[in-house]
Design an enzyme around this catalytic site. Sequence first.
Site, mmCIF file in Angstrom:
data_model
loop_
_atom_site.group_PDB
_atom_site.id
_atom_site.type_symbol
_atom_site.label_atom_id
_atom_site.label_comp_id
_atom_site.label_asym_id
_atom_site.label_seq_id
_atom_site.Cartn_x
_atom_site.Cartn_y
_atom_site.Cartn_z
ATOM 1 N N GLU A 172 -4.186 -4.445 3.358
ATOM 2 C CA GLU A 172 -4.561 -3.771 4.601
ATOM 3 C C GLU A 172 -4.235 -2.286 4.494
ATOM 4 O OE1 GLU A 172 -6.340 -4.903 7.219
ATOM 5 O OE2 GLU A 172 -6.270 -2.735 7.415
ATOM 6 N N LYS A 227 -3.321 -1.002 -3.615
ATOM 7 C CA LYS A 227 -2.602 -0.806 -2.345
ATOM 8 C C LYS A 227 -1.342 0.025 -2.576
ATOM 9 C CE LYS A 227 -1.046 -1.029 1.712
ATOM 10 N NZ LYS A 227 -1.595 -0.260 2.810
ATOM 11 N N CYS A 283 6.448 1.434 5.240
ATOM 12 C CA CYS A 283 5.799 1.142 3.952
ATOM 13 C C CYS A 283 5.883 2.200 2.861
ATOM 14 C CB CYS A 283 4.344 0.787 4.209
ATOM 15 S SG CYS A 283 4.239 -0.749 5.142
HETATM 16 P P1 NAD Z 1 6.307 -7.242 10.468
HETATM 17 O O1 NAD Z 1 7.733 -7.342 10.066
HETATM 18 O O2 NAD Z 1 5.931 -6.473 11.690
HETATM 19 O O3 NAD Z 1 5.715 -8.721 10.656
HETATM 20 C C1 NAD Z 1 5.928 -9.759 9.771
HETATM 21 C C2 NAD Z 1 6.078 -11.057 10.580
HETATM 22 O O4 NAD Z 1 6.092 -12.165 9.678
HETATM 23 C C3 NAD Z 1 7.378 -11.150 11.383
HETATM 24 O O5 NAD Z 1 7.077 -11.306 12.757
HETATM 25 C C4 NAD Z 1 8.091 -12.387 10.804
HETATM 26 O O6 NAD Z 1 8.793 -13.135 11.772
HETATM 27 C C5 NAD Z 1 6.931 -13.175 10.241
HETATM 28 N N1 NAD Z 1 7.310 -14.141 9.203
HETATM 29 C C6 NAD Z 1 8.044 -13.928 8.088
HETATM 30 N N2 NAD Z 1 8.120 -15.055 7.356
HETATM 31 C C7 NAD Z 1 7.428 -16.017 8.010
HETATM 32 C C8 NAD Z 1 7.118 -17.367 7.741
HETATM 33 N N3 NAD Z 1 7.538 -17.979 6.623
HETATM 34 N N4 NAD Z 1 6.388 -18.052 8.638
HETATM 35 C C9 NAD Z 1 5.933 -17.445 9.773
HETATM 36 N N5 NAD Z 1 6.172 -16.153 10.080
HETATM 37 C C10 NAD Z 1 6.903 -15.435 9.197
HETATM 38 O O7 NAD Z 1 5.536 -6.672 9.202
HETATM 39 P P2 NAD Z 1 4.170 -5.810 9.189
HETATM 40 O O8 NAD Z 1 4.445 -4.387 9.516
HETATM 41 O O9 NAD Z 1 3.136 -6.560 9.954
HETATM 42 O O10 NAD Z 1 3.833 -5.840 7.634
HETATM 43 C C11 NAD Z 1 3.405 -7.030 6.996
HETATM 44 C C12 NAD Z 1 2.919 -6.678 5.608
HETATM 45 O O11 NAD Z 1 1.794 -5.784 5.689
HETATM 46 C C13 NAD Z 1 3.944 -5.967 4.729
HETATM 47 O O12 NAD Z 1 3.789 -6.400 3.410
HETATM 48 C C14 NAD Z 1 3.548 -4.508 4.837
HETATM 49 O O13 NAD Z 1 3.910 -3.771 3.683
HETATM 50 C C15 NAD Z 1 2.053 -4.593 4.934
HETATM 51 N N6 NAD Z 1 1.393 -3.479 5.658
HETATM 52 C C16 NAD Z 1 1.945 -2.977 6.787
HETATM 53 C C17 NAD Z 1 1.288 -1.950 7.489
HETATM 54 C C18 NAD Z 1 1.851 -1.380 8.757
HETATM 55 O O14 NAD Z 1 1.269 -0.430 9.253
HETATM 56 N N7 NAD Z 1 2.927 -1.901 9.315
HETATM 57 C C19 NAD Z 1 0.046 -1.495 7.028
HETATM 58 C C20 NAD Z 1 -0.496 -2.050 5.868
HETATM 59 C C21 NAD Z 1 0.191 -3.053 5.195
HETATM 60 C C1 UGA Z 2 0.428 4.375 6.028
HETATM 61 C C2 UGA Z 2 -0.955 4.590 5.408
HETATM 62 O O1 UGA Z 2 -1.549 5.750 5.999
HETATM 63 C C3 UGA Z 2 -1.853 3.374 5.643
HETATM 64 O O2 UGA Z 2 -3.095 3.548 4.975
HETATM 65 C C4 UGA Z 2 -1.148 2.133 5.093
HETATM 66 O O3 UGA Z 2 -1.924 0.974 5.359
HETATM 67 C C5 UGA Z 2 0.199 1.990 5.751
HETATM 68 O O4 UGA Z 2 0.984 3.179 5.508
HETATM 69 C C6 UGA Z 2 1.008 0.851 5.207
HETATM 70 O O5 UGA Z 2 0.779 0.376 4.106
HETATM 71 O O6 UGA Z 2 1.944 0.499 5.937
HETATM 72 P P1 UGA Z 2 1.439 4.551 8.469
HETATM 73 O O7 UGA Z 2 2.744 4.519 7.738
HETATM 74 O O8 UGA Z 2 1.239 3.630 9.599
HETATM 75 O O9 UGA Z 2 0.244 4.268 7.433
HETATM 76 O O10 UGA Z 2 1.168 6.016 9.026
HETATM 77 P P2 UGA Z 2 0.740 7.405 8.350
HETATM 78 O O11 UGA Z 2 -0.221 8.050 9.250
HETATM 79 O O12 UGA Z 2 0.342 7.249 6.940
HETATM 80 O O13 UGA Z 2 2.084 8.233 8.425
HETATM 81 C C7 UGA Z 2 3.204 7.909 7.612
HETATM 82 C C8 UGA Z 2 4.268 8.978 7.774
HETATM 83 O O14 UGA Z 2 3.827 10.196 7.185
HETATM 84 C C9 UGA Z 2 4.585 9.310 9.235
HETATM 85 O O15 UGA Z 2 5.975 9.505 9.374
HETATM 86 C C10 UGA Z 2 3.815 10.591 9.473
HETATM 87 O O16 UGA Z 2 4.355 11.379 10.493
HETATM 88 C C11 UGA Z 2 3.942 11.259 8.113
HETATM 89 N N1 UGA Z 2 2.887 12.256 7.859
HETATM 90 C C12 UGA Z 2 1.583 11.870 7.779
HETATM 91 C C13 UGA Z 2 3.231 13.580 7.666
HETATM 92 O O17 UGA Z 2 4.432 13.952 7.723
HETATM 93 N N2 UGA Z 2 2.247 14.484 7.398
HETATM 94 C C14 UGA Z 2 0.929 14.131 7.319
HETATM 95 O O18 UGA Z 2 0.091 15.013 7.067
HETATM 96 C C15 UGA Z 2 0.597 12.789 7.511
#
Ligand code: NAD
Ligand code: UGA
Length: 474
Positions: A172, A227, A283
């Site tokens: 994602e 990713k 992340c």
């Molecule tokens: P999160 O911690 O918000 O959510 C994960 C959820 O999974 C929790 O609610 C937890 O209770 C649940 N969980 C864990 N083990 C479980 C199990 N065995 N059965 C059922 N539920 C279970 O995490 P997130 O921010 O949603 O991130 C999830 C993944 O996506 C990570 O690998 C992260 O790196 C990736 N990711 C996150 C973002 C972001 O913006 N947060 C963007 C892209 C990718």
């Molecule tokens: C980031 C990536 O942008 C997503 O594509 C990815 O899916 C995600 O991580 C993930 O894998 O979790 P996110 O962390 O939600 O998304 O937000 P960003 O907009 O990337 O910002 C990350 C951090 O960088 C923030 O603290 C933001 O303030 C900072 N940032 C961003 C800067 O300081 N300067 C910039 O120009 C842009």
Amino acid sequence: MKINPIRSICCIGAGYVGGPTMAVIADRCPDIDVTVVDLNEERISAWNDSDLNNLPVYEPGLDLVVSRARGRNLFFSNQVKESISSADLVFISVNTPTKQKGLGAGQASDLRWVEACARQVATCAKGHTVVVEKSTLPVRTAAAIKAILAIPQRQYLNSEVAPTFSVLSNPEFLAEGTAINDLENPDRVLIGGEDPEAVNALAAIYQNWVAPEKILRTKLWSSELSKLAANAFLAQRISSINSVAALCEETGADVREVALAIGTDSRIGPKFLNAGPGFGGSCFQKDILNLVYLCHHFGLPEVASYWEQVVELNTWQQKRIARLLVQKLFGTVTGKKIAILGFAFKADTNDTREAPAIRISLDLLEEGAQLAIHDPKVSPNQIALELSHLPSNLDPGLKGEGTWHPSKSVETALEGADAVLILTEWEEYRDLDWLRLSRLMRAPAWVFDARSVVDPEKVASAGLMLWRVGEGSD
Ligand code: NAD
Ligand code: UGA
């Protein structure tokens, strides 16, 4: 193997990714039942709350999407086993944080939750199930998932046929704060896998709203690695511009002008060039450290140290901001009130994971400051959790050292303060009435703008001193 169109999806993990992503899939695919499951009962009941203001994730537009699909073909549940059993496709969207102890501590991803999911799917799935990695994972994790799914986990009754699986990677790329738009209009959807039928079945879901040419099909390992590489490249840009910001401050250049000048080169592009207090979020740091770990594991120490530097510069930037604030306030902040505006790691989210505000606040508390912390979306409990430090029950006057207090408004945060430090670019901080606010502060008062949101002329004409990230003086 022939795979029928997907009619039923189970997503394990109702977090920042699982919740919004499945809400958009359900919204765009009314013929598919989507159930998001989680072990965390509180989280699931918040997703089911009739008051959409209480959803566990704050994302602009999410409430509307949830209100259209929830109860129709979008469900949130704690019934993990039942939901896996009835699914044609299972997304694994659980947390993959950095390991805290043992082999690879501090760098490698902790895959215990992913492994638990794979074991649960192996035990509960029926028929043929497409298993999709949605979590961000180290390259080659799919091999471990396949190995777990291949273990005979249960005795089959005569009438029951052993389940079969296809494993895909579909990372994602959404960013928090813009998640709904990113999901509805993605730059691309990436699907890695060796089973073309399974890849097509997943692609068919996205094709309900994403143009076919935006759906990229790759090898499994390329998808997993892309990713990590995408996040590393994005974070690298932020460390690059922050390094330039520090040089601007020393030389009299202005980082906003430099960013404009280099960003108009079409090969560089204008995005992700905002200098600031360093990147936060759950992340960037975790994924780069994971990349560093993998490079060491595969015998590439030079590549590892190249990427490690991106994180080191980020930590340095955060420490630098805390240090320079102390220096500007005559070398001490002990007992001084400092208003912190913004605790979330970026605007338009209530997420505080790895927020720059955490490290900067802790450094200032260590120096004995009294922090009045304001954020429009982050609760005082969440701040207390992040700082591992309960709020002071004193009103933040000049009493006590190394304490903090939540502020309901910008005005109360600034009352009696020697300085205000802006750490999140919330819209409401862009147009503050500095003339009025300056009268609440203790002179000589400072504005430290780590996000370039204030109008320097208005701050100066209110008689306030100003430091802006990346702005040098002549
Ligand atoms: P999160 O911690 O918000 O959510 C994960 C959820 O999974 C929790 O609610 C937890 O209770 C649940 N969980 C864990 N083990 C479980 C199990 N065995 N059965 C059922 N539920 C279970 O995490 P997130 O921010 O949603 O991130 C999830 C993944 O996506 C990570 O690998 C992260 O790196 C990736 N990711 C996150 C973002 C972001 O913006 N947060 C963007 C892209 C990718
Ligand atoms: C980031 C990536 O942008 C997503 O594509 C990815 O899916 C995600 O991580 C993930 O894998 O979790 P996110 O962390 O939600 O998304 O937000 P960003 O907009 O990337 O910002 C990350 C951090 O960088 C923030 O603290 C933001 O303030 C900072 N940032 C961003 C800067 O300081 N300067 C910039 O120009 C842009």
